[in-house]
Design a protein around this motif. Structure first.
Motif, PDB file in Angstrom:
ATOM      1  N   CYS A  65       0.855  -1.193   0.000  1.00 35.46           N
ATOM      2  CA  CYS A  65       0.000   0.000   0.000  1.00 35.46           C
ATOM      3  C   CYS A  65       0.884   1.233   0.000  1.00 35.46           C
ATOM      4  N   ASP A  66       0.267   2.372  -0.279  1.00 36.49           N
ATOM      5  CA  ASP A  66       0.975   3.652  -0.233  1.00 36.49           C
ATOM      6  C   ASP A  66       0.366   4.516   0.866  1.00 36.49           C
ATOM      7  N   MET A  67       1.110   5.517   1.328  1.00 35.93           N
ATOM      8  CA  MET A  67       0.727   6.244   2.543  1.00 35.93           C
ATOM      9  C   MET A  67       0.574   7.753   2.371  1.00 35.93           C
ATOM     10  N   ALA A  90      -6.665  12.667  -0.836  1.00 42.91           N
ATOM     11  CA  ALA A  90      -7.651  12.758  -1.911  1.00 42.91           C
ATOM     12  C   ALA A  90      -7.494  11.613  -2.907  1.00 42.91           C
ATOM     13  N   CYS A  91      -6.683  10.614  -2.541  1.00 50.13           N
ATOM     14  CA  CYS A  91      -6.508   9.477  -3.450  1.00 50.13           C
ATOM     15  C   CYS A  91      -6.728   8.169  -2.699  1.00 50.13           C
ATOM     16  N   GLY A  92      -7.154   8.276  -1.429  1.00 47.26           N
ATOM     17  CA  GLY A  92      -7.493   7.067  -0.684  1.00 47.26           C
ATOM     18  C   GLY A  92      -6.315   6.314  -0.103  1.00 47.26           C
ATOM     19  N   HIS A  93      -5.139   6.935  -0.041  1.00 40.02           N
ATOM     20  CA  HIS A  93      -3.981   6.218   0.497  1.00 40.02           C
ATOM     21  C   HIS A  93      -4.142   5.969   2.004  1.00 40.02           C
ATOM     22  N   ASP A  94      -4.985   6.792   2.664  1.00 40.16           N
ATOM     23  CA  ASP A  94      -5.333   6.529   4.066  1.00 40.16           C
ATOM     24  C   ASP A  94      -6.138   5.224   4.152  1.00 40.16           C
ATOM     25  N   PHE A  95      -7.028   5.039   3.202  1.00 40.79           N
ATOM     26  CA  PHE A  95      -7.809   3.793   3.101  1.00 40.79           C
ATOM     27  C   PHE A  95      -6.883   2.595   2.843  1.00 40.79           C
ATOM     28  N   HIS A  96      -5.961   2.758   1.887  1.00 36.96           N
ATOM     29  CA  HIS A  96      -5.034   1.658   1.582  1.00 36.96           C
ATOM     30  C   HIS A  96      -4.244   1.256   2.834  1.00 36.96           C
ATOM     31  N   THR A  97      -3.773   2.271   3.560  1.00 37.28           N
ATOM     32  CA  THR A  97      -2.949   2.002   4.748  1.00 37.28           C
ATOM     33  C   THR A  97      -3.768   1.287   5.821  1.00 37.28           C
ATOM     34  N   ALA A 125       5.405   8.034  -0.538  1.00 37.93           N
ATOM     35  CA  ALA A 125       5.682   8.799  -1.759  1.00 37.93           C
ATOM     36  C   ALA A 125       5.292   8.123  -3.069  1.00 37.93           C
ATOM     37  N   GLU A 126       4.066   7.628  -3.148  1.00 37.33           N
ATOM     38  CA  GLU A 126       3.601   7.113  -4.443  1.00 37.33           C
ATOM     39  C   GLU A 126       3.256   8.256  -5.382  1.00 37.33           C
ATOM     40  N   GLU A 127       2.693   9.332  -4.824  1.00 37.08           N
ATOM     41  CA  GLU A 127       2.207  10.433  -5.675  1.00 37.08           C
ATOM     42  C   GLU A 127       3.322  11.097  -6.475  1.00 37.08           C
ATOM     43  N   VAL A 128       4.558  11.025  -5.974  1.00 28.71           N
ATOM     44  CA  VAL A 128       5.670  11.608  -6.720  1.00 28.71           C
ATOM     45  C   VAL A 128       6.450  10.531  -7.472  1.00 28.71           C
ATOM     46  N   ILE A 149      -3.199  -2.426  -4.040  1.00 29.91           N
ATOM     47  CA  ILE A 149      -4.592  -2.011  -3.812  1.00 29.91           C
ATOM     48  C   ILE A 149      -4.772  -0.577  -4.281  1.00 29.91           C
ATOM     49  N   HIS A 150      -5.947  -0.280  -4.866  1.00 26.55           N
ATOM     50  CA  HIS A 150      -6.328   1.122  -5.038  1.00 26.55           C
ATOM     51  C   HIS A 150      -7.819   1.316  -4.880  1.00 26.55           C
ATOM     52  N   SER A 151      -8.162   2.404  -4.217  1.00 25.17           N
ATOM     53  CA  SER A 151      -9.575   2.785  -4.055  1.00 25.17           C
ATOM     54  C   SER A 151     -10.190   3.044  -5.432  1.00 25.17           C
TER      55      SER A 151
HETATM   56 NI    NI Z   1      -3.400   6.859  -5.521  1.00 25.05          NI
END
Ligand code: NI
Length: 374
Positions: A65-67, A90-97, A125-128, A149-151
């Motif tokens: 997952c990403d954070m 805004a990309c659900g990385h809180d959900f993934h975590t 740092a997935e977004e970058v 995983i992705h939302s």
């Molecule tokens: Ni994302």
């Protein structure tokens, strides 16, 4: 068992940008170590790698997952909205975590059923698009297969998107500086105007997509930023252009890059300006393994999920970097909310968390078992 919705709401209230995920890392580390999981950070300032050692012999399966959050001002009005101005999940990385924390805790409870071991990669740092490489450089992420995983806001909780083949695109970025010779706006013949070259180049580049790419293979080239000049009566010296190229396979990627250079250099030569090209190669396409897709579908139905196919996208994901050496699968999880990712009103229905945690734990076990059986 930790309250995963509580963890999710905490993460949502405290978003952190790429490589700044110290709070989330500490919170996840605390929950996992309390439950007796082995946790390592490989020297990374943020992010961590947890491991559950199974009781049975078998391979290594990785859940990833990403954070990180995004520099967006949240407008959801949720009671647990971001407390950090200008920063939002805004990309659900809180959900993934939260989901992967839950999966890790469930796996720890099911150690006796695990063939091999499961690594849970909490990536910064997935977004970058640079976090995956940093994780891989720790030498701790090796596995026999990877599950990401992705939302997916277009579907409600209870839905999973599982699709074979390419599901995210390779991302390249370009910048071009066209240099001519500036002069008086009334005396174009005494200089070399880079603006007609820029205009011609923007048009010519689209022929790479329309004339060189296979019409049945998605290839995208977008010029997203142009800049030149500063006033009305001066012909400028330079013109700048930048943008992105998206492809789904290595052959198209190489073709697009080659034709981009040829068209840019040829157009510049035709207009008598110099072209300096800067090229930034991003992560390759994410390609889902067919056998893993079949297994993921089977486990999904067993867990009571509806399985569909996500909408095709030319978005990118550095999850692909893990798939360089082993097969993997990137799964979409219906999270409702209605607004797309990276929108200030993006939200996740927390009802999606617990079932997804169960699902990814079950899938990790099934992956270990199926390769142990082979
Ligand atoms: Ni994302």
């Amino acid at each position: 068992m930790a309250d995963l919705e509580e963890l999710f709401r905490w993460l949502h209230r405290h978003p952190e940008l790429a490589f700044e995920e110290a709070g989330a890392t500490a919170r996840v580390r605390e929950l996992l170590t309390q439950a007796g999981l082995a946790v390592q950070d490989g020297g990374l300032p943020t992010g961590l790698i947890a491991q559950v050692e199974g009781a049975l012999p078998g391979p290594t399966v990785a859940l990833r997952c990403d954070m990180d959050a995004l520099p967006i001002q949240e407008q959801t009005g949720l009671p647990y909205a971001s407390e950090t101005p200008g920063c939002m999940h805004a990309c659900g990385h809180d959900f993934h975590t939260a989901v992967m924390t839950g999966a890790a805790l469930r796996l720890q409870d099911m150690r006796n059923e695990i063939y091999g071991r499961v690594k849970i990669l909490f990536q910064p740092a997935e977004e970058v698009a640079t976090g995956a490489q940093r994780m891989i450089d720790t030498g701790l992420t090796d596995a026999d297969c990877y599950i990401g995983i992705h939302s997916y806001p277009a579907e409600d909780p209870g839905w999973l998107g599982i699709k074979e083949g390419p599901v995210m695109a390779a991302i390249d970025r370009f910048q071009v500086t066209l240099t001519g010779r500036g002069c008086h706006g009334a005396q174009p013949h005494k200089g070399t105007d880079p603006i007609p070259a820029l205009a011609a180049l923007v048009s010519a580049l689209q022929t790479v997509v329309s004339r060189n790419a296979d019409p049945f293979a998605p290839c995208l080239l977008s010029v997203t930023h142009v800049e030149s000049g500063s006033t009305w009566n001066v012909i400028p010296e330079v013109a700048l252009l930048e943008g992105t190229i998206r492809t789904l396979n290595a052959g198209d990627r190489a073709m697009m890059r080659r034709r981009f250079h040829e068209v840019t250099e040829g157009t510049a030569a035709a207009y008598g300006v110099k072209a300096a090209i800067e090229w930034f190669s991003g992560p390759p396409a994410v390609v889902n393994d067919a056998a893993l897709c079949r297994l993921a579908r089977k486990v999904a139905l067993r867990c009571g999920y509806r399985v569909g196919r996500q909408e095709d996208t030319l978005g990118g994901e550095d999850f692909s970097l893990y798939l360089d050496k082993a097969p993997g699968i990137f799964i979409r999880v219906g999270t409702g909310g209605g607004y797309p990712g990276h929108h200030p009103r993006f939200s996740v229905n927390p009802a999606a968390i617990a079932p997804a945690a169960d699902y990814f734990a079950q899938l990790a076990i099934a992956c270990g078992q199926s390769s142990a059986d082979e």
